[in-house]
Design a protein around this motif. Structure first.
Motif, PDB file in Angstrom:
ATOM      1  N   PHE A  21       0.737  -1.218  -0.037  1.00 44.09           N
ATOM      2  CA  PHE A  21      -0.060  -0.108  -0.026  1.00 44.09           C
ATOM      3  C   PHE A  21       0.907   1.377   0.111  1.00 44.09           C
ATOM      4  N   ALA A  22       0.257   2.248  -0.643  1.00 52.06           N
ATOM      5  CA  ALA A  22       1.037   3.678  -0.392  1.00 52.06           C
ATOM      6  C   ALA A  22      -0.207   4.783  -0.635  1.00 52.06           C
ATOM      7  N   LEU A  23       0.586   6.065  -0.185  1.00 48.83           N
ATOM      8  CA  LEU A  23      -0.425   7.107  -0.160  1.00 48.83           C
ATOM      9  C   LEU A  23      -0.179   7.375  -1.704  1.00 48.83           C
ATOM     10  N   ALA A  24      -0.919   7.818  -2.398  1.00 47.51           N
ATOM     11  CA  ALA A  24      -0.867   8.220  -4.016  1.00 47.51           C
ATOM     12  C   ALA A  24      -0.825   9.627  -4.016  1.00 47.51           C
ATOM     13  N   THR A  25      -1.492  10.467  -3.186  1.00 50.00           N
ATOM     14  CA  THR A  25      -1.540  11.787  -3.254  1.00 50.00           C
ATOM     15  C   THR A  25      -0.288  12.381  -2.320  1.00 50.00           C
ATOM     16  N   SER A  26       0.162  13.470  -2.275  1.00 52.79           N
ATOM     17  CA  SER A  26       1.216  14.138  -1.419  1.00 52.79           C
ATOM     18  C   SER A  26       0.911  14.304  -0.158  1.00 52.79           C
ATOM     19  N   ALA A  27       1.844  14.073   0.647  1.00 55.79           N
ATOM     20  CA  ALA A  27       1.523  14.080   2.124  1.00 55.79           C
ATOM     21  C   ALA A  27       1.361  15.605   2.488  1.00 55.79           C
ATOM     22  N   GLY A  28       0.666  15.589   3.601  1.00 57.73           N
ATOM     23  CA  GLY A  28       0.410  17.057   3.997  1.00 57.73           C
ATOM     24  C   GLY A  28      -1.033  17.196   4.449  1.00 57.73           C
ATOM     25  N   ARG A  29      -1.476  18.485   4.560  1.00 56.88           N
ATOM     26  CA  ARG A  29      -2.862  18.739   4.670  1.00 56.88           C
ATOM     27  C   ARG A  29      -3.684  18.913   3.576  1.00 56.88           C
ATOM     28  N   ALA A  30      -4.673  18.187   3.074  1.00 59.59           N
ATOM     29  CA  ALA A  30      -5.399  18.293   1.887  1.00 59.59           C
ATOM     30  C   ALA A  30      -6.741  17.825   1.960  1.00 59.59           C
ATOM     31  N   GLY A  31      -7.638  18.259   1.194  1.00 58.98           N
ATOM     32  CA  GLY A  31      -9.164  17.567   1.482  1.00 58.98           C
ATOM     33  C   GLY A  31      -9.208  16.203   1.447  1.00 58.98           C
ATOM     34  N   VAL A  32      -8.451  15.588   0.602  1.00 61.20           N
ATOM     35  CA  VAL A  32      -8.705  14.014  -0.034  1.00 61.20           C
ATOM     36  C   VAL A  32      -7.218  13.746   0.158  1.00 61.20           C
ATOM     37  N   LEU A  73     -11.839   4.830  11.936  1.00 63.62           N
ATOM     38  CA  LEU A  73     -10.923   5.653  11.355  1.00 63.62           C
ATOM     39  C   LEU A  73     -11.276   6.787  10.605  1.00 63.62           C
ATOM     40  N   ASP A  74     -12.057   6.478   9.660  1.00 66.35           N
ATOM     41  CA  ASP A  74     -12.471   7.653   8.876  1.00 66.35           C
ATOM     42  C   ASP A  74     -13.490   7.186   8.092  1.00 66.35           C
ATOM     43  N   GLN A  75     -14.538   8.186   7.510  1.00 69.82           N
ATOM     44  CA  GLN A  75     -15.441   7.893   6.509  1.00 69.82           C
ATOM     45  C   GLN A  75     -14.807   8.015   5.024  1.00 69.82           C
ATOM     46  N   ALA A  76     -14.675   7.048   4.304  1.00 70.23           N
ATOM     47  CA  ALA A  76     -14.007   7.251   2.978  1.00 70.23           C
ATOM     48  C   ALA A  76     -14.764   6.672   1.810  1.00 70.23           C
ATOM     49  N   THR A  97      -9.840   8.963   1.434  1.00 72.82           N
ATOM     50  CA  THR A  97      -9.981   9.255   3.008  1.00 72.82           C
ATOM     51  C   THR A  97      -9.825  10.807   3.028  1.00 72.82           C
ATOM     52  N   HIS A  98     -10.137  11.473   4.232  1.00 75.75           N
ATOM     53  CA  HIS A  98      -9.834  12.716   4.478  1.00 75.75           C
ATOM     54  C   HIS A  98      -8.438  12.834   4.486  1.00 75.75           C
ATOM     55  N   GLY A  99      -7.847  14.078   4.016  1.00 79.80           N
ATOM     56  CA  GLY A  99      -6.440  14.209   3.810  1.00 79.80           C
ATOM     57  C   GLY A  99      -5.647  14.621   4.793  1.00 79.80           C
ATOM     58  N   ALA A 102      -3.231  12.870  10.284  1.00 78.01           N
ATOM     59  CA  ALA A 102      -3.669  11.847  11.318  1.00 78.01           C
ATOM     60  C   ALA A 102      -4.326  10.941  10.747  1.00 78.01           C
ATOM     61  N   VAL A 103      -5.369  11.138   9.966  1.00 75.01           N
ATOM     62  CA  VAL A 103      -6.080  10.138   9.113  1.00 75.01           C
ATOM     63  C   VAL A 103      -5.103   9.308   8.333  1.00 75.01           C
ATOM     64  N   ILE A 104      -4.323   9.649   7.706  1.00 79.71           N
ATOM     65  CA  ILE A 104      -3.330   8.804   6.786  1.00 79.71           C
ATOM     66  C   ILE A 104      -2.545   7.874   7.725  1.00 79.71           C
ATOM     67  N   GLU A 105      -2.152   8.774   8.864  1.00 79.56           N
ATOM     68  CA  GLU A 105      -1.329   7.883  10.024  1.00 79.56           C
ATOM     69  C   GLU A 105      -2.251   6.561  10.398  1.00 79.56           C
ATOM     70  N   ALA A 106      -3.291   6.716  10.758  1.00 86.95           N
ATOM     71  CA  ALA A 106      -4.178   5.744  11.496  1.00 86.95           C
ATOM     72  C   ALA A 106      -4.658   4.713  10.267  1.00 86.95           C
ATOM     73  N   VAL A 107      -4.904   5.095   9.019  1.00 84.93           N
ATOM     74  CA  VAL A 107      -5.187   4.046   8.020  1.00 84.93           C
ATOM     75  C   VAL A 107      -3.932   3.277   7.750  1.00 84.93           C
ATOM     76  N   SER A 108      -2.875   3.932   7.656  1.00 85.99           N
ATOM     77  CA  SER A 108      -1.751   3.209   7.365  1.00 85.99           C
ATOM     78  C   SER A 108      -1.330   2.082   8.514  1.00 85.99           C
ATOM     79  N   HIS A 109      -1.544   2.790   9.783  1.00 86.25           N
ATOM     80  CA  HIS A 109      -1.335   1.507  10.931  1.00 86.25           C
ATOM     81  C   HIS A 109      -2.183   0.521  10.873  1.00 86.25           C
ATOM     82  N   ALA A 110      -3.429   0.700  10.522  1.00 87.17           N
ATOM     83  CA  ALA A 110      -4.344  -0.525  10.337  1.00 87.17           C
ATOM     84  C   ALA A 110      -3.640  -1.459   9.302  1.00 87.17           C
ATOM     85  N   LEU A 111      -3.512  -0.667   8.113  1.00 87.88           N
ATOM     86  CA  LEU A 111      -2.910  -1.639   7.030  1.00 87.88           C
ATOM     87  C   LEU A 111      -1.601  -2.388   7.415  1.00 87.88           C
TER      88      LEU A 111
END
Ligand SMILES: Nc1nc2c(ncn2[C@@H]2O[C@H](COP(=O)(O)OP(=O)(O)O)[C@@H](O)[C@H]2O)c(=O)[nH]1
Ligand SMILES: [Mg+2]
Length: 454
Positions: A21-32, A73-76, A97-99, A102-111
């Motif tokens: 798995f990986a974050l496909a969008t760039s890291a940091g604060r974003a809508g999605v 974790l989030d609504q996605a 997910t929401h961007g 913290a959300v990215i961290e939590a979902v990554s952790h679950a993965l």
């Protein structure tokens, strides 16, 4: 096939690669944020996170994602993309997910908790490549598209990603195979009356056509590489000629320090802009002169190197001085810029290069200079509408193929066996270009240049 290769293939068949798995969008604060999962466990991962069965393929669904403890974790928005119709060719899932961090961290952790591993740079694309979804040149085009900063880069990358270069080399491959078939036929079923001359007669025209196509592609490769990497324009001349003032005019800001004191510019000052859809780097350099100051001397050395490697040089001459020495450092394609037109008088000598009369003080003559630069860049460097070679890697493969084809042409009439061997070398070079030959090191290099998540 060697032992090593068959062993490797067996390994391939036994274990399916781990789900990544990986974050496909760039890291940091974003809508999605989009998190992508690829591998045989992708479907079960989505079921585990959403607590529901898989949605219909390729239809977006809203789901509550929960961790193993049942905490939300989030609504996605989630997508189920079963292989082989997915980007990688494997089963894939996208979690929109929401961007937030913290959300990215939590979902990554679950993965991680579900036994997934984070993808290495370019690993999704590498899997796509290994599953035959794209060839190496298309993968490179994709990498270039992600990195594209200018209009020209975007167009070129899109063309290559869409198989523009693949179509071209498939044509070359066809011509090599045609010639090879004739040569092999000659070796296997030699006709008593058919002298080697006849073979040369039949195979030579196709090979000559191929050789000229390869040459044309090589000649044009400079363009493709320049569109990718951008081009360099060095501003050179004697101290106080007005080089820094000219750079500032071109940049429309005070990028370099301007001073009446000779030897002010020591480090190279660079500005970046886009001309005719290409990224262009202008470098203002130390004035070329003999000096006892060791720091300035280093600056002069760097100026000479930058000038040598530049695609275009602007040789600046101060109209109020008689110092023309910079002309010796220019080629016929470079520009001569006479500066300080507001206080000096027009030059008498007629140099055989593009010559401009400007004043960095008043801005006079700059419109002409900029128009001429744009024209020169378009005619010499801008990409044509055709796909072509865009990387040193491509050029190296095509050179190898051309050399082998030329050898084959010579050997046709003398020794068909040798010509056959040459044609196989050419075929291998095309395979390398496509990424079909076993070239692990090359693949590692190409894919490691991607960002994580692609
Ligand atoms: N009158 C006039 N002065 C200029 C012009 N261009 C530069 N200068 C002056 O010439 C001096 C040297 O300019 P600079 O840009 O630092 O030259 P460099 O050493 O080649 O980088 C400064 O005092 C500038 O103000 C020009 O077009 N007209
Ligand atoms: Mg300067």
């Amino acid at each position: 096939m060697g032992d090593y290769e068959s062993e490797k293939q067996m390994q391939h068949e036994q274990i399916s690669p781990q789900t990544i798995f990986a974050l496909a969008t760039s890291a940091g604060r974003a809508g999605v944020a989009v998190i992508r999962v690829s591998g045989s466990d992708a479907g079960s991962v989505l079921c585990a996170l959403s607590g529901r069965k898989l949605p219909a393929p390729r239809i977006a669904r809203l789901r509550i994602l929960k961790d193993q403890n049942g905490d939300t974790l989030d609504q996605a928005l989630v997508l189920w993309l079963p292989g082989p119709g997915s980007f990688t060719g494997e089963d894939m899932v996208e979690l929109h997910t929401h961007g937030s961090v913290a959300v990215i961290e939590a979902v990554s952790h679950a993965l991680y908790g579900l036994g997934l591993r984070q993808a290495a740079p370019g690993e999704f694309t590498r899997r796509a490549f290994e599953n035959g979804k794209l060839d190496l040149t298309e993968a490179e085009g994709l990498a270039d598209l992600i990195d594209a900063q200018s209009e020209g880069q975007r167009r070129q990358a899109l063309r290559q990603m869409g198989g523009g270069l693949r179509e071209i080399y498939e044509g070359w491959r066809g011509l090599i195979l045609d010639a090879l078939a004739m040569v092999e036929g000659e070796i296997d079923f030699p006709d008593e009356d058919d002298v080697p001359d006849a073979l040369a007669h039949r195979a030579a025209p196709g090979l000559a056509e191929l050789a000229s196509k390869l040459k044309a592609a090589l000649q044009d490769s400079n363009r493709g590489e320049k569109v990718r990497s951008g081009l360099d324009i060095a501003i050179i001349g004697a101290p106080n000629a007005g080089k820094s003032s000219i750079l500032n005019r071109l940049a429309r800001r005070d990028a370099a320090i301007v001073s009446a004191q000779a030897g002010t510019t020591r480090d190279i000052v660079e500005i970046h802009m886009h001309i005719a859809g290409l990224p262009v780097r202008f470098s203002d350099t130390a004035g070329l002169r003999e000096t006892d100051d060791s720091v300035e001397a280093e600056g002069v050395k760097r100026a000479r190197l930058r000038a040598r490697d530049a695609d275009i040089r602007l040789g600046v001459i101060d109209l109020t001085s008689n110092n023309n020495a910079v002309l010796d450092a220019l080629t016929v394609d470079d520009f001569v810029v006479y500066n300080k037109a507001d206080i000096g008088k027009a030059p008498k000598q007629n140099v055989s290069r593009e010559t401009f009369l400007v004043s960095a003080e008043t801005g006079a003559g700059f419109a002409d200079l900029e128009t001429a630069l744009e024209r020169a860049i378009i005619s010499r460097f801008a990409q044509t509408e055709q796909a072509g070679l865009t990387r040193a890697r491509h050029v190296a493969c095509v050179r190898k193929a051309l050399c082998a084809i030329e050898n084959a042409c010579e050997n046709l009439a003398i020794a068909p066996e040798l010509a056959g061997a040459d044609l196989r070398v050419a075929l291998h070079a095309i395979k390398e270009l496509a990424g079909e030959a076993d070239i692990e090191a090359v693949l590692d290099r190409v894919f490691s240049q991607f960002c994580i998540g692609k």
